[in-house]
Design an enzyme around this catalytic site. Structure first.
Site, short mmCIF file in Angstrom:
data_model
loop_
_atom_site.label_atom_id
_atom_site.label_comp_id
_atom_site.label_asym_id
_atom_site.label_seq_id
_atom_site.Cartn_x
_atom_site.Cartn_y
_atom_site.Cartn_z
N GLU A 115 15.89 47.26 34.07
CA GLU A 115 16.66 47.26 32.81
C GLU A 115 18.08 46.80 33.08
O GLU A 115 18.66 47.18 34.10
CB GLU A 115 16.70 48.70 32.24
CG GLU A 115 15.32 49.26 31.97
CD GLU A 115 15.31 50.78 31.78
OE1 GLU A 115 16.37 51.43 31.89
OE2 GLU A 115 14.21 51.31 31.52
N LYS A 117 21.95 47.17 33.04
CA LYS A 117 22.74 48.40 32.97
C LYS A 117 23.84 48.20 31.93
O LYS A 117 24.82 47.52 32.16
CB LYS A 117 23.34 48.75 34.32
CG LYS A 117 24.04 50.08 34.29
CD LYS A 117 24.39 50.56 35.68
CE LYS A 117 24.99 51.95 35.62
NZ LYS A 117 26.22 52.04 34.85
N ASP A 119 26.92 48.69 29.55
CA ASP A 119 28.22 49.30 29.83
C ASP A 119 28.75 49.93 28.55
O ASP A 119 29.62 49.40 27.88
CB ASP A 119 29.17 48.21 30.34
CG ASP A 119 30.36 48.81 31.05
OD1 ASP A 119 30.35 50.02 31.30
OD2 ASP A 119 31.30 48.05 31.34
N TYR A 227 16.71 54.11 26.58
CA TYR A 227 16.20 53.83 27.92
C TYR A 227 15.50 55.00 28.61
O TYR A 227 15.08 54.88 29.75
CB TYR A 227 17.25 53.21 28.83
CG TYR A 227 18.54 53.97 28.99
CD1 TYR A 227 18.57 55.23 29.55
CD2 TYR A 227 19.74 53.38 28.60
CE1 TYR A 227 19.76 55.91 29.71
CE2 TYR A 227 20.94 54.06 28.76
CZ TYR A 227 20.94 55.33 29.32
OH TYR A 227 22.12 55.99 29.47
N LYS A 318 24.76 47.28 41.21
CA LYS A 318 25.95 46.84 40.48
C LYS A 318 26.30 45.38 40.79
O LYS A 318 26.10 44.90 41.90
CB LYS A 318 27.15 47.73 40.85
CG LYS A 318 26.97 49.20 40.53
CD LYS A 318 26.92 49.45 39.03
CE LYS A 318 28.26 49.72 38.41
NZ LYS A 318 28.85 51.00 38.71
N CYS A 412 60.90 20.37 28.31
CA CYS A 412 59.63 20.09 28.98
C CYS A 412 59.81 20.00 30.49
O CYS A 412 60.69 19.27 30.96
CB CYS A 412 59.04 18.79 28.44
SG CYS A 412 57.58 18.24 29.34
N CYS A 415 59.21 16.01 31.27
CA CYS A 415 60.04 14.89 30.80
C CYS A 415 61.37 15.35 30.22
O CYS A 415 62.14 14.53 29.72
CB CYS A 415 59.27 14.07 29.77
SG CYS A 415 59.06 14.94 28.20
N CYS A 430 55.86 20.19 23.90
CA CYS A 430 56.86 19.22 24.32
C CYS A 430 56.93 18.16 23.22
O CYS A 430 55.90 17.69 22.74
CB CYS A 430 56.42 18.58 25.63
SG CYS A 430 57.16 16.98 25.93
N CYS A 436 56.19 11.39 27.63
CA CYS A 436 56.01 12.49 28.58
C CYS A 436 54.85 12.15 29.52
O CYS A 436 53.72 11.98 29.08
CB CYS A 436 55.73 13.79 27.83
SG CYS A 436 55.33 15.16 28.91
C1 9MJ Z 1 22.06 51.99 31.30
N1 9MJ Z 1 23.28 52.42 31.39
O1 9MJ Z 1 21.79 50.91 30.81
C2 9MJ Z 1 19.97 54.53 32.55
N2 9MJ Z 1 21.01 52.83 31.79
O2 9MJ Z 1 18.47 56.25 33.27
C3 9MJ Z 1 19.67 52.53 31.86
N3 9MJ Z 1 21.17 54.07 32.24
C4 9MJ Z 1 19.70 55.84 33.04
N4 9MJ Z 1 19.04 53.59 32.32
C5 9MJ Z 1 18.56 57.52 33.72
N5 9MJ Z 1 19.13 51.35 31.47
C6 9MJ Z 1 19.87 57.88 33.77
C7 9MJ Z 1 20.60 56.80 33.33
#
Ligand code: 9MJ
Length: 677
Positions: A115, A117, A119, A227, A318, A412, A415, A430, A436
């Site tokens: 999956e 991750k 943010d 998820y 990461k 400028c 020039c 300018c 120029c």
């Molecule tokens: C994120 N942040 O996308 C988990 N997560 O599964 C996904 N976080 C997660 N899975 C268990 N895709 C703990 C956190």
């Protein structure tokens, strides 16, 4: 007491508006106009205000936010919400996978769920008998905050599960985030209202979820992807025994899933997924900071168990950080093609987003003011994919006593002509125009670039040498260059000179659209040049077009029309254009085409992924010449999607909407059939 008719009407409105919401937000296919939706929503709000007890737990009015509260109450998670351990390279991932095999006492490949991750912020949502009854933040993993009213405003979260067979108590977990596009729009709105903008989508999502007034949350473009599950009780129909199938089941009950999630049969396949998502990262519609791998078989997950705060059966791999801190050493000012003066930050080199960065754009004076940045400051630099590095913020706590202000030049740097800033425009320019040499160089570099005259061997360095040696000062001069002149330049061999002269000669055969684009008229990019060429068909008509006539062209508004007219009102420009034509620059006449006869007339398409035979922009031009409209995003209005290699979310969305898909082969076959090969 409400009468039966009122009761029935509330039921009807609730069901209707929930259906319209689903059509609008999930299917991208609204069946009623906004005014009708608004009218029904107001009617339901009025009825609910009169009879508060009759508000359904999945009432669509909850989506626009209920009453504000003074503080969040606490929620104790029945099962702790865990975080994930991280790995930062392939070896660390391999040792994670080895540990799994060792603990399970097997050498067989293990299936992993993969999956992106996300943010954002982890959130737990409880459905009791299919109705959303509680939502909470992760908090410290044991106790979180009750944010039910806010979560109910998130448009893609169902207030009532669809289908049947859900357990009595179903806790789902996932990430709340703000998609990239929504984030940009939100910051634009904040700016318009004179309010503080958000540094990144994650901060914006966090700020939006922690609003005590859900009406504010309702206006924020939040979204959710599921998820995992938490506590599940009273299973009427047992849930599948693998993580990935379980998610699919949640999806069938209407819970949103990340379209890029998948499974991998081996650790090698996991590595491939990591590289693939890494490549897609910038094109995905949401921010991610890595990928998550989870042992897919839930019985194996149970055998592996947990350590401290993280499961042993999952890991977050990461990506390299896209933001780092470094020092601002100096600021230089660069002059662009149209005289725009851009401050460029010179930085202490820093490794960010996978490369070493030592320069970043500061855009303009307004940006310097907004950041409050000074020479000697420690700054946060962001580099996302191929995007030019940006300075995101100043680390005030690190500011030394010795900082000095950044002085924007009044003349400028090339020039010495005065620098002027037009009222309401952020850019300083300018005023030297064609005298120029910085502007001369940039104009010639643009003229020679791939999408314009595509002159091989005429790179930035050679143009600089030619202008500095006063051999050329405008684009028409290129066609008078001689081999001895080129050889007279530093480090220019006769072989390269001959090659370049040949390339210049060859470039004389072009198209009208490329010619217009090459002129470097302000705000006239490739697409506008193409539209201007199709509309006016010949140079004379374009040169003499009125502002009104110009505005009849697709995508040309007043500002662009004025730039085009101003360009051709300038005698020096006219002289260059005339000399180009005299030198033999030519293009095939544009046929007068009846658009009704074009094979793709009236069709809208989107191009995504990587094409191996041509760039996306070339494919776009050909598709347009066949009558198609080429849009940037997939919606219910899309007739077909051209999907190259590694097509991502646009392809999934097109599949969801039942849009026809053309692979590259199908596109090329269509082109060949219509003599566009
Ligand atoms: C994120 N942040 O996308 C988990 N997560 O599964 C996904 N976080 C997660 N899975 C268990 N895709 C703990 C956190």
């Amino acid at each position: 007491m409400a009468d039966l008719l009122t009761l029935a009407r509330i039921d009807e409105l609730t069901a209707l508006l929930n259906r319209y919401n689903q059509e609008y937000y999930e299917l991208d296919a609204p069946s009623v106009p906004d005014v009708q939706y608004d009218r029904l929503m107001r009617e339901l709000q009025q009825l609910e205000a009169e009879y508060p007890d009759l508000q359904a737990p999945d009432s669509p009015t909850l989506r626009v936010g209920g009453k504000a509260i003074t503080a969040f109450s606490q929620v104790t998670h029945e099962q702790p919400m865990l975080s994930l351990d991280n790995v930062f390279n392939a070896e660390e991932f391999a040792s994670f996978a080895n540990r799994i095999n060792e603990r399970l006492g097997t050498t067989n490949p293990i299936q992993y769920a993969c999956e992106p991750k996300l943010d954002g912020l982890a959130v737990s949502i409880v459905y009791e008998n299919g109705i959303l009854v509680r939502a909470a933040t992760r908090g410290d993993g044991r106790v979180g905050e009750n944010i039910t009213a806010n979560v109910k405003t998130i448009k893609n979260i169902p207030l009532r599960l669809s289908g049947e067979g859900w357990p009595q108590w179903l806790e789902v977990r996932g990430e709340v985030f703000i998609p990239k596009q929504g984030f940009l729009a939100l910051n634009d709105r904040q700016k318009e209202k004179g309010q503080k903008t958000f540094a990144n989508p994650r901060n914006a999502a966090a700020g939006s979820l922690r609003q005590l007034d859900p009406k504010i949350t309702a206006k924020r473009p939040l979204a959710f992807y599921t998820y995992s599950t938490g506590l599940v009780q009273g299973e009427r129909e047992s849930l599948p025994a693998s993580h990935s199938e379980r998610l699919q089941q949640l999806g069938r009950w209407g819970l949103p899933l990340c379209p890029e999630s998948t499974t991998a049969e081996s650790t090698d396949a996991c590595q491939n997924y990591f590289s693939y998502i890494g490549q897609q990262r910038n094109d995905l519609p949401y921010d991610i900071d890595g990928v998550v791998f989870k042992v897919d078989d839930l019985r194996l997950q149970e055998r592996l168990g947990f350590v401290a705060k993280a499961p042993r059966w999952a890991i977050a791999a990461k990506f390299p950080a896209q933001e780092e801190m470094t020092k601002l050493l100096a600021v230089d000012f660069q002059v662009g093609r149209t005289g725009s003066i851009t401050p460029v930050a010179r930085l202490e080199p820093v490794f960010v987003g996978g490369v070493t960065v030592s320069n970043a754009t500061l855009h303009n004076q307004d940006e310097i003011d907004r950041l409050g940045v000074m020479l000697g400051d420690t700054v946060v630099v962001r580099r996302a994919g191929d995007v030019i590095p940006q300075i995101v913020s100043v680390v005030q706590a690190e500011r030394p006593l010795s900082v000095t202000a950044i002085e924007f030049p009044t003349t400028c740097p090339d020039c010495n002509s005065p620098v002027a800033r037009v009222l309401d425009e952020a850019v300083a320019r300018c005023t030297g125009g064609l005298v120029c040499s910085a502007q001369q160089k940039q104009a010639i570099i643009h003229f020679a670039s791939r999408k314009a005259f595509n002159i091989d061997g005429l790179g930035d360095k050679v143009v600089e040498q030619l202008v500095d040696a006063k051999l050329i000062s405008n684009t028409a001069d290129l066609f008078g260059l001689t081999i001895p002149e080129l050889i007279s330049l530093d480090r220019f061999a006769s072989k390269s000179a001959v090659k370049l002269i040949n390339a210049i000669e060859k470039a004389k055969a072009t198209t009208f659209a490329k010619f217009i684009y090459a002129l470097g008229i302000r705000e006239v990019g490739e697409a506008t040049a193409h539209n201007l060429a199709l509309h006016f068909k010949d140079l004379e008509s374009l040169q003499t077009a009125s502002i009104d006539a110009l505005q009849e062209v697709d995508d040309v508004g007043e500002v662009v029309a004025q730039h085009v007219q101003a360009f051709f009102a300038n005698n020096a420009n006219l002289n260059v254009v005339e000399r180009l034509v005299q030198a033999g620059v030519h293009w095939p006449a544009i046929e007068v085409i009846d658009s009704d006869s074009l094979p793709l007339n009236g069709q809208t398409c989107v191009i995504t992924g990587t094409l191996s035979s041509m760039g996306r922009s070339d494919a776009k031009v050909i598709l347009q010449s066949l009558g198609a409209k080429v849009a940037g995003s997939v919606s219910a209005k899309t007739d077909f999607l051209v999907a190259g290699e590694r097509a991502g979310s646009k392809l999934s969305k097109a599949n969801d909407l039942g849009v026809s898909i053309w692979d590259e082969e199908a596109m090329l076959a269509f082109f060949a059939e219509h003599d566009k090969a």
